[in-house]
Design a protein around this motif. Structure first.
Motif, PDB file in Angstrom:
ATOM      1  N   THR A 332      -0.957 -42.039 -10.148  1.00 18.06           N
ATOM      2  CA  THR A 332      -0.995 -40.805 -10.737  1.00 18.06           C
ATOM      3  C   THR A 332      -2.181 -40.846 -12.235  1.00 18.06           C
ATOM      4  OG1 THR A 332       1.164 -40.227 -10.372  1.00 18.06           O
ATOM      5  CG2 THR A 332       0.429 -38.851 -11.946  1.00 18.06           C
ATOM      6  N   GLY A 335      -5.613 -40.921 -10.933  1.00 19.99           N
ATOM      7  CA  GLY A 335      -5.834 -39.554 -10.447  1.00 19.99           C
ATOM      8  C   GLY A 335      -5.854 -39.351  -8.829  1.00 19.99           C
ATOM      9  N   LEU A 336      -5.202 -40.296  -8.471  1.00 13.68           N
ATOM     10  CA  LEU A 336      -5.039 -40.127  -6.841  1.00 13.68           C
ATOM     11  C   LEU A 336      -4.035 -39.240  -6.707  1.00 13.68           C
ATOM     12  CD1 LEU A 336      -5.356 -44.069  -6.312  1.00 13.68           C
ATOM     13  CD2 LEU A 336      -7.105 -42.529  -5.751  1.00 13.68           C
ATOM     14  N   LEU A 337      -3.090 -38.938  -7.457  1.00 13.50           N
ATOM     15  CA  LEU A 337      -2.056 -37.971  -7.064  1.00 13.50           C
ATOM     16  C   LEU A 337      -1.923 -36.812  -8.027  1.00 13.50           C
ATOM     17  CD1 LEU A 337       0.797 -40.358  -6.259  1.00 13.50           C
ATOM     18  CD2 LEU A 337      -0.476 -39.111  -4.520  1.00 13.50           C
TER      19      LEU A 337
END
Lengths: 337, 352, 531
Positions: A332, A335-337
């Protein structure tokens, strides 16, 4: 307004309440409830065999590893679930840390190799899968293959690989990286990944995209390609698999877990179910069936088409230490989720 | 001088003839009313003058400019003809001021002033300028619509049943106001209506339409008194029509001997009298009159409509009933014996 | 499928009922008022959840969860999607509506039916069709393409209906005041379409914010897909809840934007009397050809592609895909959810609908406002709220059918409300009084007159709710009881495994079930135009 109107509403409300009450009590039915994060087809095959042998009906609720792990934690002692099956270990750890599992029956533990279950015996391995690097040889020649999973964060790999970050599979891999490399290195790697990779939803989609040449390569688990090959092969015929081996984080073998909830009112049946799937018939489903996951039973053989587990030179990762919460947090943060 | 000349105008919609060879001239500065029952083609004629419909044949000329003929047609937006439809058709997304100013070319304070004076001319309070159409009463909406049409200084003003949506009391006031306003502005006007009393009171020139044809036109008084046929007579007001034998300026009929306005015609025909031409008295012995019995009395306040049955003589009924107006004050009750006398001459319909 | 119909509510607002009606029926209806307030409080639950969870989470976490690049990324994605899709939908909707309603385009009646028909295909089935036709399709352009195709009818419908009932005299007057035909269109016709455009755009915009399946399948990340991903990873973790709060804010912002854009525009023509027939524009052959091309292209994209793909997969799957032992239970489950949900929602709508017709006032407008706001919230927010609330405070109904039905109730109440209110409006209280004066007891009078007259409206509302439920994916995915699967979630499970052939029968059944909804919407729009 006429007095008859409340009368009418009273009846309507009563009818609705009765309907609702019926639903509430219907939820508390006979048989066991399995919270299933494993592949639906595999669990269905297990359930069919189990119900045939024991006559115990099984209700399946499908979901994802950490979704259901977190759900069980929130449901706590009043959970309707009796058994929890996952694809990967982190979710088992999550539930175990909340002290929600009942100890697995010794007979069941006996059936599974000690490498595939935590020493405390609160849950047990039911199958295993290996991380694999799938690539399209037409776009990525063999000589350019990465040596390590960690290489994929370097600028050379920008725009050249795919993964399914929202899935528990990839999150388990991240948890393994975290366990091996530590928090700082993992976050660094995830940030590099954010710049480099293309996100897909589900490992099947990654495989399909690599096959179609939309992306050069991807990080998935091994069995997706085998499953597809056993069907039409139309989503994998242009792909090849590369195993990292050498105890690289990318050679991580993930253990699918099974456990009985302490809160279950059907302890006996639930333990029986776990015993069944780790026993001879249950593990045989992995060898003969269409799942292509590795068997973990002591004497059970995996599907002969697979590269044997012992040849994969997987890193030694303690499954009971995989921290999915931290992994998701880091993802998170990156910035992947 | 004529402002508008309508020449041989014809139009069909499929098999149905909407206008059949219409000819009409509208004098400059006059108020012409086209009256007819619904479906008579009057609205089609109006829309054709406005430029919303185009004729199959014939031509229209306004102040010497050909608006439409067989070879070309001026589109509506270039005709400079004002148009006020039935319920005003105000632009619902614009305020009163913007509606009125819609056709104005000027901007800025000149525009505001012009809008102000237009509102003034239609007796709209200045504080209405910012209101929205749906906040106005029916009469106010019509005033705005009229001001909007006047703003562009039209060469001709078309009013399509502009008062029909208003209450009865308001209708007459509006009619007078509009008539005064248009007259003072010197705008030639054509109004279309199905209401005969409105038509008679508003018009300088009246044109009666029926089934796509213009059946008669002229001064309203003339049309009322001397209609060409019974249908027109009845359309413009109540009428007493009966068969008669015409001889030397007199008609012989159930009413006895009645003066007529035709010279020279002799033979059987129908005559027409307006109810107000029949005078009623309760002196049955007058030798001039015709004896009758009141069979029904319909009291209507200021006037009273009586149904009377004519007596052929010796108290015997002739079987003919007439409507007679009487002052409400002295109307005789049903069953009274009365005598009828005739005011003025009866109108004779041409025998076809 | 449409999850909200706020435009409908706004259009049918009964604020102008005679005062007399209120006096007759405002008194002595505490039961109805209590029930209406109850339903409305219930409808505030998702909002309460969003506020409560933010409060509980604390500022530090909110800051960490909201002010991060990923949220900015999602915000930009969502904004771009809305800002690009809406204008295209509006232009397409106005153009098609003008062609079918105001011109002599050949076959305009047929084109008007075909312009509504894409609604019968659930949005995620559109996406499925495109993704299996062009596997590489993804990202913003794909999101815009499929969104336009799936949602433009929501703009076409109200615009066409409004165009049909505009008073033609207004256009005549504008022309007589010296405006050229094209100027008449832009200065007089278009402004009168404002309310229809605003309402339709709001509906489309809310769908863009709420839709999950469509964007998940073509790999375009919006708030809703991101919330779903978080849910899959953390169940109802703080990141999911905070994203849901931001999404709820976006929806409220959209409501506000719409109501301020609506301004003074009015739906109905001013004045009374019957409007005359619209004038038909004769198209030159060049424009007619262009118009036909646009109609055909729209049809090919919006109907041809789904039919082609579905047909292809159905043929490829053969008889086998129909024999899966899960198809029939999924169908039955869907039908029973639909029936129960429609029943519950209609019952819940009765008190509010009753109040709005028989006792309109401030309270009733407030209650309707509550429902209006909730119905604008995406299914994912409603579902997340219900999961959290039931797991902590209402455990007996956790994971039961009742919770699913509750979600449907919250999401689809306005549909039932609008139709039911129209039904009650058909039955003025005077009729009931007359029946009583003719010797019927109050109960018999209610049954014989009011309920009988309101029945068609209630049935239409229930049908709309039923059909919305049959296509609901997002909330059902989160809330379905153990072991249950609907057509939509079954379809979703199949497509997630890339088993497109097995998914095809589910899609086909959903389309078949949606056809009546589409027909009802089409009929309603024609009827509301008064022709």
């Amino acid at each position: 307004m006429s007095p008859s109107v409340p009368y009418f509403f009273k009846h309507a409300v009563l009818a609705t309440a009765l309907l609702a009450a019926g639903q509430v009590f219907a939820a508390d039915s006979v048989g066991i409830v399995v919270y299933n994060a494993q592949h639906e087809t595999l669990t269905k095959a297990w359930v069919a065999g189990f119900t045939e042998e024991t006559g115990i009906p099984v209700t399946i609720r499908n979901g994802d590893d950490t979704e259901m792990g977190n759900q069980l934690v929130q449901e706590g002692a009043a959970s309707p679930a009796d058994v929890f099956l996952t694809e990967n270990s982190p979710a088992m750890v999550l539930v175990d840390n909340a002290k929600l599992f009942a100890p697995v029956a010794p007979a069941t533990l006996e059936q599974v190799g000690s490498a595939y279950r935590p020493a405390h015996g609160q849950w047990v391995g039911i199958a295993a899968r290996s991380t694999v690097f799938v690539y399209n040889p037409a776009k990525l020649p063999e000589k350019d293959l990465p040596k390590s999973l960690m290489d994929l964060a370097s600028p050379a790999w920008k725009g050249r690989w795919a993964a399914s970050p929202a899935g528990a599979d990839f999150q388990a891999i991240v948890a393994a990286v975290l366990e091996q490399k530590g928090e700082a290195a993992t976050l660094e790697w995830l940030k590099g990944m954010k710049t480099n990779f293309t996100a897909y939803r589900g490992n099947s989609s990654v495989l399909k995209a690599v096959n179609a040449g939309q992306v050069d390569s991807g990080v998935i688990y091994h069995y997706y390609a085998f499953v597809d090959q056993s069907k039409t092969g139309e989503n994998s015929k242009n792909t090849a698999l590369h195993y990292f081996k050498h105890q690289d984080p990318g050679a991580f073998v993930s253990i699918s877990g099974g456990g009985v909830l302490k809160s279950s009112k059907h302890q006996e049946e639930a333990q029986k179910f776990l015993q069944y799937i780790t026993g001879k018939e249950g593990q045989d489903v992995l060898r003969t069936g269409n799942s292509f996951e590795y068997a973990v039973g002591k004497d059970a053989a995996s599907n002969p088409k697979l590269v044997p587990l012992k040849d994969l030179d997987a890193p030694k990762v303690d499954a009971s230490k995989l921290d999915s919460k931290k992994a998701v947090e880091l993802m998170t943060q990156a910035g992947l989720l | 001088m004529n402002a508008l000349d309508i020449i041989n105008l014809s139009k069909s919609f499929g098999a149905q003839t909407a206008l059949d060879t219409i000819n009409l001239s509208v004098p400059t500065g006059s108020r012409t009313v086209i009256v007819g029952p619904s479906g008579s083609g009057k609205t089609t004629l109006l829309r054709m003058i406005a430029g919303f419909e185009f004729p199959d044949a014939g031509s229209l000329t306004l102040n010497g400019q050909t608006l439409v003929d067989s070879s070309h047609a001026v589109p509506a937006y270039q005709r400079q003809i004002g148009y006020v439809p039935q319920d005003g058709a105000l632009f619902p997304h614009m305020s009163v001021a913007d509606n009125i100013g819609f056709g104005l070319a000027v901007t800025g304070s000149a525009r505001t002033e012009r809008i102000q004076s237009l509102m003034d001319s239609v007796a709209l309070n200045a504080n209405m300028a910012g209101r929205w159409p749906h906040e106005l009463s029916g009469g106010q909406q019509q005033r705005v619509a009229l001001a909007r049409a006047l703003a562009q200084q039209p060469r001709l003003m078309l009013l399509d049943e502009p008062f029909s949506a208003l209450d009865t009391g308001l209708r007459a006031d509006m009619r007078k106001m509009v008539a005064r306003l248009l007259e003072s502005a010197g705008v030639t006007t054509i109004l279309v209506t199905h209401d005969q009393s409105e038509a008679l009171s508003f018009a300088d020139q009246l044109a009666v339409m029926r089934e796509g044809r213009l059946v008669q036109s002229g001064h309203p008084m003339d049309l009322y008194r001397y209609p060409d046929d019974e249908q027109t007579a009845r359309f413009l007001g109540e009428a007493v029509v009966m068969p008669a034998r015409i001889e030397a300026g007199w008609a012989h009929c159930d009413l006895g001997r009645v003066a007529v306005n035709t010279n020279g015609f002799a033979g059987p025909a129908h005559i027409m009298l307006r109810p107000e031409q029949l005078l009623l008295s309760d002196h049955p012995e007058n030798p001039q009159g015709c004896n009758a019995v009141v069979t029904e009395r319909d009291f209507g306040g200021n006037t009273c409509t009586l149904t009377v049955e004519l007596l052929a003589g010796a108290g015997e009924s002739s079987g003919r009933s007439l409507l007679v107006r009487s002052s409400g004050m002295h109307a005789p009750p049903a069953g009274s014996a009365v005598q009828l006398s005739i005011l003025g001459a009866a109108h004779v319909f041409e025998v076809s | 499928m449409p999850e909200t119909l706020p435009a409908g509510i706004a259009a049918a607002s009964p604020a102008k009922l005679p005062r007399r009606t209120r006096a007759l029926n405002g008194r002595g209806s505490p039961w109805v008022v209590v029930l209406a307030i109850g339903v409305s409080l219930l409808s505030l639950l998702p909002i309460a959840f969003v506020i409560g969870v933010s409060w509980y989470t604390g500022w530090a976490t909110i800051e960490a969860m909201i002010f991060r690049p990923r949220v900015a990324e999602l915000l930009i994605n969502t904004l771009l999607l809305v800002l690009i899709t809406l204008p295209i939908c509006i232009v397409l909707g106005v153009t098609l509506a003008w062609l079918t309603e105001r011109t002599d385009l050949p076959g305009r009646r047929m084109w008007s039916v075909l312009a509504v028909a894409p609604l019968a295909v659930p949005a995620f089935v559109h996406s499925y069709a495109w993704v299996s036709l062009v596997p590489s399709i993804n990202g913003l352009p794909a999101g815009v393409l499929v969104s336009v195709i799936a949602y433009f009818p929501f703009l076409y419908l109200p615009i066409a209906a409004t165009l049909r009932r505009l008073d033609p005299a207004i256009e005549d007057v504008a022309e007589s005041l010296g405006l050229k035909p094209w100027a008449v269109f832009f200065r007089v016709v278009l402004p009168q379409l404002r309310l229809a455009i605003c309402g339709g755009a709001l509906l489309v915009g809310l769908h863009l914010l709420a839709e999950y399946g469509l964007y998940a399948m073509i790999r375009f990340d919006t708030f809703t897909t991101a919330i779903f991903d978080q849910f899959k990873s953390t169940f109802n973790g703080p990141a999911a809840n905070m994203l849901a709060s931001v999404l709820a804010l976006c929806c409220l912002a959209m409501l506000t934007a719409e109501s301020s854009a609506r301004g003074h525009a009015r739906y109905a023509r001013v004045g009374s009397g019957s409007a005359r027939e619209q004038r038909t524009v004769r198209l030159t052959s060049g424009i007619a050809t262009l118009g036909l091309c646009l109609q055909i292209l729209t049809c090919l994209l919006a109907l041809g592609v789904p039919m082609l793909t579905l047909g292809r997969w159905l043929i490829a799957g053969g008889a086998d895909v129909w024999q899966g032992e899960e198809l029939l239970p999924a169908l039955l489950q869907t039908l029973s959810f639909g029936v129960a949900g429609a029943l519950l929602t209609s019952l819940a709508a009765i008190p509010i609908a009753w109040l709005s017709i028989r006792a309109p006032g401030k309270l009733q407008r407030l209650l309707e406002g509550c429902n209006y706001i909730t119905s604008s919230l995406p299914g994912i927010v409603v579902a997340l709220a219900l999961v959290t609330v039931t797991i902590h405070f209402a455990r007996p109904i956790y994971q039961t059918t009742l919770t699913v039905l509750l979600a449907y109730l919250l999401m689809f109440l306005p549909r039932a409300l609008v139709s039911l209110r129209a039904g009650f409006a058909q039955a003025p209280v005077e009729l009931e009084n007359i029946a009583q004066s003719l010797g019927r007891s109050p109960l018999r009078a209610l049954w014989l007159i009011t309920l009988r007259l309101a029945a068609p409206g209630a049935a239409a509302g229930a049908a709309l709710v039923f059909l919305a439920i049959t296509n609901e994916l997002t909330a059902t995915l989160l809330l379905a009881p153990n072991g249950t699967r609907t057509l939509a979630t079954g379809f979703w499970a199949m497509t997630s495994e890339i088993d497109y052939a097995a998914a095809a029968p589910y899609a086909l059944l959903m389309v078949v079930l949606s056809l009546p909804l589409t027909a009802i919407l089409y009929q309603q729009s024609r009827r509301s135009a008064g022709r």
